[in-house]
Design a protein around this motif. Structure first.
Motif, PDB file in Angstrom:
ATOM      1  N   LYS A   6      16.622 -36.404  27.468  1.00  0.00           N
ATOM      2  CA  LYS A   6      16.145 -36.040  26.119  1.00  0.00           C
ATOM      3  C   LYS A   6      16.183 -34.522  25.947  1.00  0.00           C
ATOM      4  O   LYS A   6      16.600 -34.014  24.907  1.00  0.00           O
ATOM      5  CB  LYS A   6      14.713 -36.549  25.909  1.00  0.00           C
ATOM      6  N   ALA A   7      15.706 -33.818  26.988  1.00  0.00           N
ATOM      7  CA  ALA A   7      15.691 -32.350  26.919  1.00  0.00           C
ATOM      8  C   ALA A   7      17.114 -31.809  26.814  1.00  0.00           C
ATOM      9  O   ALA A   7      17.379 -30.853  26.075  1.00  0.00           O
ATOM     10  CB  ALA A   7      14.997 -31.780  28.153  1.00  0.00           C
ATOM     11  N   LEU A   8      18.026 -32.468  27.534  1.00  0.00           N
ATOM     12  CA  LEU A   8      19.435 -32.047  27.510  1.00  0.00           C
ATOM     13  C   LEU A   8      20.031 -32.270  26.115  1.00  0.00           C
ATOM     14  O   LEU A   8      20.746 -31.411  25.584  1.00  0.00           O
ATOM     15  CB  LEU A   8      20.207 -32.834  28.577  1.00  0.00           C
ATOM     16  N   LYS A   9      19.705 -33.415  25.524  1.00  0.00           N
ATOM     17  CA  LYS A   9      20.199 -33.691  24.165  1.00  0.00           C
ATOM     18  C   LYS A   9      19.678 -32.629  23.196  1.00  0.00           C
ATOM     19  O   LYS A   9      20.408 -32.156  22.319  1.00  0.00           O
ATOM     20  CB  LYS A   9      19.729 -35.084  23.699  1.00  0.00           C
ATOM     21  N   ALA A  10      18.402 -32.266  23.361  1.00  0.00           N
ATOM     22  CA  ALA A  10      17.808 -31.248  22.490  1.00  0.00           C
ATOM     23  C   ALA A  10      18.536 -29.917  22.665  1.00  0.00           C
ATOM     24  O   ALA A  10      18.843 -29.228  21.680  1.00  0.00           O
ATOM     25  CB  ALA A  10      16.320 -31.088  22.808  1.00  0.00           C
TER      26      ALA A  10
END
Lengths: 272, 302
Positions: A6-10
């Motif tokens: 999720k953090a990577l997508k953000a």
């Protein structure tokens, strides 16, 4: 793992419309283009540039108009120029949250700052690896267009391994720049740190001790220091990896501590 | 269970005491107005509640859980602290997508819903750096509200909004509270706080100097009848003879503060007419929150 994704997508969304991405690719493309111009100058004996000081210098450095020299230039561009560009990318990825005042919006979320920090490092690694491939690809296209010859002992695998190991060393040693971004909360300190390390790497390499100065090592490995490359040993690589890891972990720890309620507060404990 | 509870929070910045033993309790579902002058300590308390800075002493609890490294209820909280900022090169939608990911949300319609709710539809594809201050404020609120939090902590949420935007936010906060959400609202725009808050706390120089419900506030607000006649001195005499607490104020108006007068102003009018001093002006004055606030501050800082 899910949180990290999720953090990577953000992080990917954050960089979606960023002009900085294209600026770094354009800046890095200068190396193969300039290398190509050198090859042109060296190749044509009737070229006016042949008489220039640049041409004289290139000949003095034993640079010829062939694939060996051209690939060496690309490696050296990654080993020396990469310190600037990769350091700038690390400064941007970590410093932007402070410069854009968005850090406060990351502090009270159901995701740890360590995961956000790791996602930023993953973006950094993919970005810089992308630049390394782009630099090489651009160089290959320019080299093919120039119909560069190969020398008798030309070994493509040796050149590619030299290029990619130099790139990996540069990527690793630019990671500590991120710590200066989170420590000083912005771009200026990491950019200053990066400039300082570049200057010191040149001076220390020139004195012959570059093999123990981590920021000189990628340049020396690339062949920019000529025979000094032979001085590199296991300790040199160990120092570089330790420095890189120190930069990585200090960034993670410091970023985590942005969320102040996780700091060990000895004063508060005493009062309780 | 209180949505927010602080116990003796103290925070020092060097020699400056930003918060001095502040203890508050915010009940579930209420709108709690936290008012104070600039630098009074409002934002400091909010930053402590969100784990952005540490208190030097005292503890803070959210939903009954002490704020610590184990606290994991951040998805129940929406917040906007000080001037809202966003990623300048990202559109409104992309900015919201960033927090959608970071909050582990699984319903993409939430983004469209909050854009519609805050009337940002025309700006959905506009980069944040091109938004007006009012729309930046809306984007900040959208980030805070998108995940439908149980507790909303808002620092000066209506700064920069136009009157229509202020009304929209007011209605939105009331609706959230009606649906069970708790709202902790800091502002120096006292009129707005008085329109939405169920309970109000006044902070001054780091100290909590007053905490009261809207009903208690109404009781504490000064109410008086203000009168002008042809001869105010004579009228004061008449009113005093009728056992009213009449005083002549500096601006020459007669002020009556006793409840018998305040509750029945028509009797005062009749009395003065009978005595040949018909009022040229008679009205009921009620102190507003701004005046009350200034009175409290003056009282606590003579």
């Amino acid at each position: 793992m899910n949180s990290l994704i999720k953090a990577l997508k953000a992080e990917i969304i954050k960089n979606k419309n960023s002009n900085i991405t294209w600026i770094t690719f354009a800046a890095f493309a200068l190396a193969p283009v300039m290398g190509g111009i050198f090859m042109l100058i060296l190749r044509d004996s009737n070229d006016l540039a042949k008489t220039s000081t640049l041409s004289a210098k290139m000949e003095f450095m034993n640079v010829a108009a062939n694939w060996d020299s051209y690939l060496n230039i690309l490696s050296q561009a990654v080993g020396v120029g990469g310190i600037i560009v990769f350091g700038f990318i690390a400064a941007w990825i970590f410093g932007r949250e402070y410069s854009e005042n968005t850090i406060k919006d990351l502090l009270a979320l159901p995701i740890s700052m360590a995961k956000i920090s790791n996602a930023k490092f993953i973006v950094y690694i993919f970005w810089t690896i992308g630049l390394a491939f782009f630099n090489l690809l651009t160089g290959l296209i320019i080299g093919l267009l120039l119909h560069l010859p190969t020398s008798n002992d030309f070994l493509v695998s040796a050149h590619l391994s030299n290029y990619f190991i130099t790139a990996i060393l540069t990527i690793l040693i630019s990671m500590p720049t991120a710590f200066f971004a989170v420590w000083q909360k912005g771009y200026l300190a990491p950019l200053g740190f990066m400039a300082l390390t570049l200057v010191f790497s040149q001076i220390i390499a020139a004195t012959g001790y570059g093999y123990y100065f981590p920021w000189s090592i990628p340049g020396l490995y690339s062949g920019a220091g000529g025979e000094y490359k032979l001085q590199l040993d296991a300790l040199s690589y160990g120092i570089l990896i330790l420095t890189s890891m120190a930069g990585y972990f200090s960034t993670i720890v410091y970023y985590r501590f942005s969320r102040k309620n996780i700091l060990p507060n000895f004063k508060r404990k005493r009062q309780e | 269970m209180h949505s927010i509870e602080t116990k003796n929070i103290t925070k020092l910045f060097g020699r400056i005491t930003a918060l001095d033993n502040v203890s508050i309790q915010v009940n579930e579902g209420e709108i709690y107005g936290f008012i104070g002058l600039n630098g009074a300590g409002k934002t400091t308390l909010i930053r402590i509640l969100l784990g952005m800075i540490r208190a030097d002493s005292g503890n803070a609890y959210l939903f009954g859980k002490k704020l610590s490294s184990d606290f994991n209820l951040w998805n129940n909280i929406g917040y906007s602290v000080e001037t809202p900022h966003a990623y300048p090169d990202l559109s409104v939608t992309d900015n919201l997508k960033v927090y959608y990911q970071l909050r582990h949300m699984k319903n993409p319609t939430l983004i469209d819903n909050i854009i519609d709710q805050l009337h940002l539809g025309n700006y959905a594809d506009t980069k944040a750096k091109h938004l007006s201050l009012g729309n930046s404020q809306r984007l900040g609120l959208a980030k805070a509200l998108m995940h439908r939090p149980k507790l909303l902590i808002l620092d000066e949420p209506i700064n920069g909004l136009d009157p229509e935007g202020i009304i929209e936010v007011r209605e939105l906060l009331k609706e959230l509270s009606f649906n069970g959400a708790t709202v902790f609202l800091s502002s120096h725009i006292l009129d707005e706080i008085s329109k939405v808050a169920n309970r109000i706390a006044i902070i001054h120089q780091g100290k909590l100097i007053e905490e009261l419900t809207t009903e208690e506030l109404t009781d504490k607000l000064i109410r008086k009848i203000l009168i002008q006649t042809r001869d105010n001195r004579a009228a004061v005499q008449v009113l005093k003879e009728a056992n009213h607490t009449a005083v002549l104020e500096d601006n020459g108006e007669i002020a009556l503060t006793n409840s018998r007068a305040v509750e029945n102003p028509e009797n005062i009018s009749e009395l003065l007419v009978e005595k040949g001093l018909p009022p040229k002006q008679l009205y009921l004055f009620t102190e507003d929150l701004e005046m009350f606030f200034l009175r409290m501050i003056k009282y606590n800082n003579p």
